[in-house]
Design a protein around this motif. Structure first.
Motif, PDB file in Angstrom:
ATOM      1  N   PHE A  61      -1.273  -4.711  -9.826  1.00 37.65           N
ATOM      2  CA  PHE A  61      -1.614  -6.047  -9.343  1.00 37.65           C
ATOM      3  C   PHE A  61      -0.374  -6.930  -9.225  1.00 37.65           C
ATOM      4  CE2 PHE A  61      -2.992 -10.447  -9.801  1.00 37.65           C
ATOM      5  CZ  PHE A  61      -4.073 -10.523  -8.939  1.00 37.65           C
ATOM      6  N   ASN A  62       0.477  -6.924 -10.247  1.00 37.13           N
ATOM      7  CA  ASN A  62       1.697  -7.746 -10.210  1.00 37.13           C
ATOM      8  C   ASN A  62       2.649  -7.287  -9.118  1.00 37.13           C
ATOM      9  OD1 ASN A  62       0.874  -9.353 -12.333  1.00 37.13           O
ATOM     10  ND2 ASN A  62       1.881  -8.113 -13.881  1.00 37.13           N
ATOM     11  N   GLU A  63       2.877  -5.971  -9.063  1.00 33.10           N
ATOM     12  CA  GLU A  63       3.835  -5.423  -8.109  1.00 33.10           C
ATOM     13  C   GLU A  63       3.387  -5.618  -6.664  1.00 33.10           C
ATOM     14  OE1 GLU A  63       4.395  -3.447 -12.010  1.00 33.10           O
ATOM     15  OE2 GLU A  63       2.694  -3.976 -10.741  1.00 33.10           O
ATOM     16  N   ALA A  64       2.079  -5.623  -6.447  1.00 35.83           N
ATOM     17  CA  ALA A  64       1.561  -5.758  -5.084  1.00 35.83           C
ATOM     18  C   ALA A  64       1.840  -7.137  -4.498  1.00 35.83           C
ATOM     19  CB  ALA A  64       0.064  -5.471  -5.054  1.00 35.83           C
ATOM     20  N   PHE A  65       2.097  -8.126  -5.338  1.00 30.75           N
ATOM     21  CA  PHE A  65       2.438  -9.454  -4.825  1.00 30.75           C
ATOM     22  C   PHE A  65       3.927  -9.461  -4.463  1.00 30.75           C
ATOM     23  CE2 PHE A  65       3.109 -14.183  -5.545  1.00 30.75           C
ATOM     24  CZ  PHE A  65       2.574 -14.518  -4.317  1.00 30.75           C
ATOM     25  N   ASP A  66       4.224  -8.785  -3.374  1.00 32.82           N
ATOM     26  CA  ASP A  66       5.607  -8.575  -2.928  1.00 32.82           C
ATOM     27  C   ASP A  66       5.936  -9.621  -1.864  1.00 32.82           C
ATOM     28  OD1 ASP A  66       8.079  -7.610  -2.368  1.00 32.82           O
ATOM     29  OD2 ASP A  66       7.406  -5.734  -1.455  1.00 32.82           O
ATOM     30  N   LEU A  67       6.305 -10.820  -2.319  1.00 26.10           N
ATOM     31  CA  LEU A  67       6.595 -11.930  -1.415  1.00 26.10           C
ATOM     32  C   LEU A  67       8.036 -11.810  -0.928  1.00 26.10           C
ATOM     33  CD1 LEU A  67       5.019 -14.364  -0.363  1.00 26.10           C
ATOM     34  CD2 LEU A  67       6.039 -15.727  -2.195  1.00 26.10           C
ATOM     35  N   ARG A  68       8.212 -11.747   0.386  1.00 21.76           N
ATOM     36  CA  ARG A  68       9.536 -11.518   0.974  1.00 21.76           C
ATOM     37  C   ARG A  68      10.041 -12.779   1.683  1.00 21.76           C
ATOM     38  NH1 ARG A  68      11.113  -5.978   1.266  1.00 21.76           N
ATOM     39  NH2 ARG A  68       9.889  -4.934  -0.362  1.00 21.76           N
ATOM     40  N   LEU A  83       3.944 -11.939   2.971  1.00 25.52           N
ATOM     41  CA  LEU A  83       3.437 -11.049   1.930  1.00 25.52           C
ATOM     42  C   LEU A  83       3.495  -9.622   2.453  1.00 25.52           C
ATOM     43  CD1 LEU A  83       2.174 -10.748  -0.858  1.00 25.52           C
ATOM     44  CD2 LEU A  83      -0.075 -11.079   0.191  1.00 25.52           C
ATOM     45  N   HIS A  84       4.338  -8.830   1.847  1.00 24.95           N
ATOM     46  CA  HIS A  84       4.546  -7.452   2.279  1.00 24.95           C
ATOM     47  C   HIS A  84       3.649  -6.524   1.456  1.00 24.95           C
ATOM     48  CE1 HIS A  84       6.564  -3.732   3.325  1.00 24.95           C
ATOM     49  NE2 HIS A  84       6.833  -3.500   2.051  1.00 24.95           N
ATOM     50  N   ARG A  85       2.971  -5.612   2.145  1.00 22.68           N
ATOM     51  CA  ARG A  85       2.169  -4.633   1.422  1.00 22.68           C
ATOM     52  C   ARG A  85       3.077  -3.501   0.969  1.00 22.68           C
ATOM     53  NH1 ARG A  85      -3.438  -1.483   3.188  1.00 22.68           N
ATOM     54  NH2 ARG A  85      -3.456  -0.026   1.426  1.00 22.68           N
ATOM     55  N   GLN A  93      -9.224  -1.101  -0.077  1.00 23.72           N
ATOM     56  CA  GLN A  93     -10.162  -1.999  -0.759  1.00 23.72           C
ATOM     57  C   GLN A  93      -9.447  -2.896  -1.753  1.00 23.72           C
ATOM     58  OE1 GLN A  93     -13.391   0.039  -2.712  1.00 23.72           O
ATOM     59  NE2 GLN A  93     -14.207  -1.820  -3.637  1.00 23.72           N
ATOM     60  N   ASP A  94      -8.545  -2.300  -2.567  1.00 22.56           N
ATOM     61  CA  ASP A  94      -7.793  -3.102  -3.539  1.00 22.56           C
ATOM     62  C   ASP A  94      -6.892  -4.100  -2.826  1.00 22.56           C
ATOM     63  OD1 ASP A  94      -8.916  -1.948  -5.752  1.00 22.56           O
ATOM     64  OD2 ASP A  94      -7.299  -0.503  -6.082  1.00 22.56           O
ATOM     65  N   TRP A  95      -6.215  -3.650  -1.771  1.00 23.56           N
ATOM     66  CA  TRP A  95      -5.300  -4.547  -1.075  1.00 23.56           C
ATOM     67  C   TRP A  95      -6.061  -5.725  -0.463  1.00 23.56           C
ATOM     68  CZ3 TRP A  95      -0.680  -6.233  -0.972  1.00 23.56           C
ATOM     69  CH2 TRP A  95      -0.220  -6.981   0.120  1.00 23.56           C
ATOM     70  N   ASP A  96      -7.207  -5.469   0.124  1.00 25.38           N
ATOM     71  CA  ASP A  96      -7.995  -6.560   0.700  1.00 25.38           C
ATOM     72  C   ASP A  96      -8.406  -7.558  -0.385  1.00 25.38           C
ATOM     73  OD1 ASP A  96      -7.780  -5.404   3.184  1.00 25.38           O
ATOM     74  OD2 ASP A  96      -9.767  -4.460   3.149  1.00 25.38           O
ATOM     75  N   GLU A  97      -8.819  -7.033  -1.546  1.00 20.33           N
ATOM     76  CA  GLU A  97      -9.233  -7.929  -2.638  1.00 20.33           C
ATOM     77  C   GLU A  97      -8.041  -8.714  -3.180  1.00 20.33           C
ATOM     78  OE1 GLU A  97     -10.933  -7.794  -7.236  1.00 20.33           O
ATOM     79  OE2 GLU A  97     -10.462  -5.926  -6.172  1.00 20.33           O
TER      80      GLU A  97
END
Length: 378
Positions: A61-68, A83-85, A93-97
């Motif tokens: 969850f923390n790592e997915a918040f990859d603000l560039r 916001l980079h995936r 599903q997780d990324w959408d949530e």
């Protein structure tokens, strides 16, 4: 990387004389990081609030918040962020949530800053951790400077963090309980690399301990001391901050130290000794005696040294009130009996040559340590 207005994660603009030139002053670049940290902390609160049955964030969850940060436009300094995936095992599903929660956290932060400016009160029950992160937004600015942040498309959904708002945030933060630095002792029973946190089982409960994201040395230590089976691990002392040290399961954050205070070998020996301490007279028949506290204390003082010998030492009682240390070196069976009358009996029996050495002396810890380490009775 090119992006349209719809692609930007947030509107973010620094205003003031210093920001009229191209780019932005290097010492204010930290404000992008402060903004990211505040949004992430709020997102964490929102996810936990919407999942009351969960005590931890999902992995990644923390790592997915990859603000560039992809550009800084001219005029007032306007860092452009997307916001980079991240690549990796994040399901659609997780990324959408999660991406929805990140955007919602941006909006909640913006609305709260707007409300704070109007009412001089915090309208949402942020965690103390989130409140500290929000307080850092704008902390590097001069009195005449401000940040405008919020929705990338709608002006009405943006907040201004100027000197007045920063002063209000400082006043609000003073109402948040001051963190207290405490030390907990126990064993690490679970480690979560995605959140840089671990669970510590203490005598009173299980505490969650969170590391600073930059303290990779402590992450290594936590994994090194981890009890993979929930039992076999050294006791460690963990130092960090908590807002409520009275809880049975204290939540620690900003952990600054993890130190082994008792090895697994030492704990095993202490457990053997504890069982001996629980004996009472007649434990092995009408005339048998339990070792006295004085004898047990002498042996307990030796246990840290016993744990480092590199041999398997057994601690057993005998019926005469003594505590006997037994171990083997090669062909030699060795024992040392700490006796109740302040005496010490040493024995070395070579099982191949049948050579037997025995010595009865007044108890002397230095002599006993010498015998333990080298087998010398001199």
């Amino acid at each position: 990387m090119d992006a349209s207005e719809e692609d930007y994660f947030a509107f973010f603009s620094l205003t003031g004389d210093r920001f009229d030139a191209p780019g932005m002053p290097a010492d204010t670049a930290r404000e992008v990081g402060n903004f990211r940290e505040a949004v992430l902390k709020v997102a964490r609160d929102l996810w936990l609030e919407s999942n009351p049955d969960r005590r931890r964030l999902p992995n990644g969850f923390n790592e997915a918040f990859d603000l560039r940060l992809i550009a800084v436009t001219s005029g007032s300094a306007r860092p452009r962020m997307v916001l980079h995936r991240p690549s990796g095992k994040i399901s659609d599903q997780d990324w959408d949530e999660w991406s929805g929660i990140y955007s919602r956290a941006r909006d909640v932060l913006t609305e709260s800053l707007q409300e704070i400016a109007r009412t001089r009160q915090t309208p949402i029950n942020f965690s103390a951790d989130s409140m500290r992160a929000i307080r850092r937004v704008g902390s590097s600015l001069q009195d005449s400077e401000a940040i405008i942040l919020g929705d990338p498309k709608q002006d009405s959904r943006r907040a201004t963090v100027d000197l007045a708002v920063r002063e209000i945030l400082e006043e609000i933060e003073e109402l948040v309980p001051t963190p207290q630095r405490v030390q907990l002792e126990g064993i690490i029973v679970e480690y979560d690399g995605s959140t840089m946190s671990f669970r510590l089982r203490t005598a009173s409960g299980v505490s969650t301990c969170r590391l600073d994201q930059t303290r990779h040395d402590l992450a290594v230590a936590a994994k090194e001391f981890l009890a993979a089976d929930g039992v076999t691990a050294p006791d460690v002392q963990v130092e960090g901050e908590t807002s409520d040290p009275t809880q049975k399961s204290i939540q620690l954050f900003n952990v600054t130290g993890i130190t082994a205070v008792r090895s697994w070998e030492e704990k095993t020996l202490l457990l053997q000794l504890q069982k001996i301490r629980e004996l009472t007279d007649t434990w092995l028949g009408p005339d048998s005696q339990a070792p006295s506290d004085e004898v047990a204390s002498k042996v307990e003082h030796l246990i840290p040294r016993l744990a480092t010998l590199g041999v398997d030492v057994a601690i057993v009682p005998n019926s005469e009130g003594a505590i006997v240390l037994e171990w083997r070196r090669g062909d030699v069976e060795m024992s040392a009996a700490v006796e109740s009358d302040d005496q010490l009996f040493l024995c070395a029996d070579n099982t191949v040559t049948d050579e037997l050495q025995e010595k009865q002396v007044e108890f002397n810890e230095a002599a006993l340590v010498r015998f333990l380490e080298s087998g010398s009775m001199n």
